[in-house]
Motif scaffolding. Structure first.
Motif, PDB file in Angstrom:
ATOM      1  N   ALA A  75     -18.975  -5.338   6.741  1.00 29.95           N
ATOM      2  CA  ALA A  75     -18.337  -6.661   6.685  1.00 29.95           C
ATOM      3  C   ALA A  75     -19.256  -7.708   6.077  1.00 29.95           C
ATOM      4  N   TRP A  76     -18.666  -8.731   5.492  1.00 27.22           N
ATOM      5  CA  TRP A  76     -19.378  -9.927   5.029  1.00 27.22           C
ATOM      6  C   TRP A  76     -20.613  -9.560   4.200  1.00 27.22           C
ATOM      7  N   VAL A  77     -20.399  -8.740   3.187  1.00 30.22           N
ATOM      8  CA  VAL A  77     -21.504  -8.199   2.393  1.00 30.22           C
ATOM      9  C   VAL A  77     -22.081  -9.246   1.430  1.00 30.22           C
ATOM     10  N   PHE A  78     -23.392  -9.333   1.406  1.00 28.58           N
ATOM     11  CA  PHE A  78     -24.073 -10.232   0.464  1.00 28.58           C
ATOM     12  C   PHE A  78     -25.289  -9.522  -0.112  1.00 28.58           C
ATOM     13  N   GLN A 104     -13.749 -18.660  11.726  1.00 30.03           N
ATOM     14  CA  GLN A 104     -13.745 -17.221  11.463  1.00 30.03           C
ATOM     15  C   GLN A 104     -15.154 -16.709  11.762  1.00 30.03           C
ATOM     16  N   VAL A 105     -15.239 -15.642  12.547  1.00 33.82           N
ATOM     17  CA  VAL A 105     -16.535 -15.139  13.000  1.00 33.82           C
ATOM     18  C   VAL A 105     -16.722 -13.682  12.589  1.00 33.82           C
ATOM     19  N   GLY A 106     -17.899 -13.388  12.057  1.00 35.57           N
ATOM     20  CA  GLY A 106     -18.219 -12.017  11.658  1.00 35.57           C
ATOM     21  C   GLY A 106     -19.714 -11.814  11.595  1.00 35.57           C
ATOM     22  N   SER A 128     -20.265 -17.830  12.315  1.00 33.15           N
ATOM     23  CA  SER A 128     -19.114 -18.285  11.531  1.00 33.15           C
ATOM     24  C   SER A 128     -19.541 -18.436  10.074  1.00 33.15           C
ATOM     25  N   TRP A 129     -18.563 -18.598   9.182  1.00 28.15           N
ATOM     26  CA  TRP A 129     -18.903 -18.852   7.780  1.00 28.15           C
ATOM     27  C   TRP A 129     -19.725 -20.145   7.669  1.00 28.15           C
ATOM     28  N   HIS A 130     -19.387 -21.120   8.485  1.00 25.40           N
ATOM     29  CA  HIS A 130     -20.132 -22.383   8.492  1.00 25.40           C
ATOM     30  C   HIS A 130     -21.581 -22.138   8.917  1.00 25.40           C
ATOM     31  N   GLY A 131     -21.743 -21.342   9.969  1.00 26.51           N
ATOM     32  CA  GLY A 131     -23.088 -21.036  10.447  1.00 26.51           C
ATOM     33  C   GLY A 131     -23.889 -20.237   9.439  1.00 26.51           C
ATOM     34  N   PHE A 132     -23.223 -19.328   8.748  1.00 32.17           N
ATOM     35  CA  PHE A 132     -23.890 -18.537   7.714  1.00 32.17           C
ATOM     36  C   PHE A 132     -24.322 -19.428   6.558  1.00 32.17           C
ATOM     37  N   ALA A 133     -23.445 -20.359   6.166  1.00 32.40           N
ATOM     38  CA  ALA A 133     -23.785 -21.289   5.077  1.00 32.40           C
ATOM     39  C   ALA A 133     -25.001 -22.128   5.447  1.00 32.40           C
ATOM     40  N   MET A 134     -25.042 -22.628   6.675  1.00 34.68           N
ATOM     41  CA  MET A 134     -26.178 -23.447   7.107  1.00 34.68           C
ATOM     42  C   MET A 134     -27.477 -22.632   7.088  1.00 34.68           C
ATOM     43  N   ALA A 135     -27.403 -21.367   7.520  1.00 34.99           N
ATOM     44  CA  ALA A 135     -28.596 -20.510   7.504  1.00 34.99           C
ATOM     45  C   ALA A 135     -29.082 -20.299   6.072  1.00 34.99           C
ATOM     46  N   ILE A 155     -14.752 -26.836   8.929  1.00 36.39           N
ATOM     47  CA  ILE A 155     -13.308 -27.015   8.821  1.00 36.39           C
ATOM     48  C   ILE A 155     -12.571 -25.812   9.410  1.00 36.39           C
ATOM     49  N   ALA A 156     -11.320 -26.016   9.757  1.00 35.09           N
ATOM     50  CA  ALA A 156     -10.487 -24.953  10.303  1.00 35.09           C
ATOM     51  C   ALA A 156      -9.824 -24.178   9.173  1.00 35.09           C
ATOM     52  N   THR A 157      -9.509 -22.930   9.429  1.00 36.51           N
ATOM     53  CA  THR A 157      -8.882 -22.066   8.436  1.00 36.51           C
ATOM     54  C   THR A 157      -7.617 -22.691   7.856  1.00 36.51           C
ATOM     55  N   GLN A 158      -6.867 -23.384   8.698  1.00 35.19           N
ATOM     56  CA  GLN A 158      -5.592 -23.970   8.252  1.00 35.19           C
ATOM     57  C   GLN A 158      -5.781 -24.986   7.134  1.00 35.19           C
TER      58      GLN A 158
END
Length: 296
Positions: free
Chosen positions: A149-152, A179-181, A225-232, A252-255
Motif C-alpha cells: 500500500a501507499w508505495v513511494f 484516509q489512513v494507511g 493519514s495522507w496529511h500526516g505523510f505530507a507533513m513528514a 481536508i476531508a475526502t468529501q
C-alpha cells in the motif's frame, strides 16, 4: 537462482533492478517494450533459455482513477497478465511472486487488515487486482501474493514526488486527512520479494518441507493519514535542504477532494504473517525518507 522480473520500468521494477544488481543475483528484466506479459510464447522462451527459477510480477495498471474509464486495459494488465504468468508458473513448476494492493479491501475496517479478512473492492482498479489474485490462486500452485500500500520511491510518479513538486509551486496546500494507511518504500518491497524468493529457492534446493505459499501483506510499520505523510515529507525535505520553505498544509476531508474512484478510508495492512513465516519485517518508512529525498 535466476529471477524474471516483469514491469521492470515501474517504480518497483526499477528498485528490484537496483537490488538484484547490488546483490549480484542473476536476473532478466522485462519492460512493456521488451515483451507483453500476455505473450506466453515469448515468455516461455525467456524462461527456458535463461533457466528462470522464479517470476516476480511487478507489472500493473495502477492509475486508480483512469481505471474507471479504462476497465478493459486494467483488466488486460491486472487480470489477463497474472493469469498468463500463473499458467507459466505451473507449466515450469516455478514460484510466481505477484504484487497486489490494499484496494482489494473496502476500507471500512478499524483494525489492521490480515490476509484472511473479507475483500470488497470499491472500484475498477481494486476489482481487477482482486480478480488477478483469484486467477493466480486458480492456475498456480507455487505462488506468493504480496499485498502492499501507499508505495513511494525515487522513481516514477507517486505521492512523495507530487508533494515535493507542489510544495515548490504553492504556499498553501490542502491534503486529505481522513484516509489512513501505511506508506511503503518500493525499495523495501523489492528487498522483501527478493528475500522470499531466495528462501523459497533454498528450501526447494535442500528438499525441505513444502514452502509456505499463499497471500501475505507487506507495508509500512506506522499508520498515518495522507496529511500526516505530507507533513513528514516536508519536514524531512526542509531539514535536508531539499525544500526551502514548508507550505501551510491544511487538513481536508475526502468529501472536499472528490475523485472518480473511491479510496479506502482505512487500509492499514498487518505484516505479522510475513514476519513470522519469512522473517521479513515491516517497512520503516520514516527511516528511508531522507535517502529517498536525497535522490530527488
Amino acid at each position: 537462482m535466476h529471477l524474471l522480473v516483469t514491469g521492470a520500468n515501474g517504480q518497483l521494477g526499477q528498485c528490484l533492478a537496483d537490488q538484484l544488481r547490488a546483490q549480484a543475483i542473476p536476473h532478466t528484466l522485462l519492460t512493456r517494450q521488451d515483451a507483453d506479459i500476455n505473450d506466453t510464447v515469448v515468455l516461455e522462451k525467456i524462461i527456458a533459455n535463461n533457466g528462470v527459477t522464479a517470476i516476480i510480477n511487478a507489472a500493473a495498471y495502477t492509475a486508480v482513477d483512469k481505471a474507471e474509464s479504462e476497465p478493459e486495459l486494467a483488466q488486460r494488465i491486472n487480470v489477463d497478465g497474472p493469469t498468463a504468468l500463473a499458467k507459466l508458473s505451473a507449466r515450469f513448476d516455478i514460484p510466481l511472486l505477484h504484487v497486489s494492493t490494499d484496494y482489494v479491501f473496502d476500507g471500512n475496517q478499524q483494525t489492521p487488515y490480515i490476509e484472511t479478512d473479507a475483500t470488497g473492492p470499491t472500484g475498477v482498479y481494486g476489482q481487477t487486482k482482486l480478480d488477478g489474485e483469484l486467477a493466480i490462486q486458480r492456475h498456480a500452485t507455487k505462488y506468493i501474493i504480496m499485498r502492499t500500500a501507499w508505495v513511494f520511491s525515487e522513481y516514477g510518479n507517486n505521492f512523495l514526488k507530487t508533494m515535493l513538486r507542489l510544495a515548490k509551486e504553492r504556499d498553501v496546500l490542502g491534503v486529505v486527512a481522513d484516509q489512513v494507511g501505511c506508506p511503503t518504500y518500493a525499495g523495501d518491497i523489492a528487498q522483501a520479494l527478493i528475500s522470499v524468493a531466495r528462501q523459497l529457492h533454498e528450501r526447494e534446493k535442500q528438499g525441505l518441507a513444502e514452502a509456505r505459499y499463499g497471500i501475505y501483506h507487506y507495508a509500512g510499520d506506522e499508520a498515518v493519514s495522507w496529511h500526516g505523510f505530507a507533513m513528514a515529507i516536508f519536514e524531512e525535505a526542509h531539514q535536508r535542504g531539499a525544500l526551502t520553505n514548508i507550505p501551510v498544509v491544511n487538513a481536508i476531508a475526502t468529501q472536499y477532494y472528490p475523485t472518480p474512484a473511491k479510496r479506502p478510508v482505512y487500509s492499514v495492512l498487518s505484516t505479522v504473517k510475513l514476519s513470522h513465516d519469512y522473517g521479513v519485517d515491516a517497512s520503516d518508512w520514516r527511516a528511508v525518507l531522507s535517502g529517498v529525498l536525497l535522490k530527488n
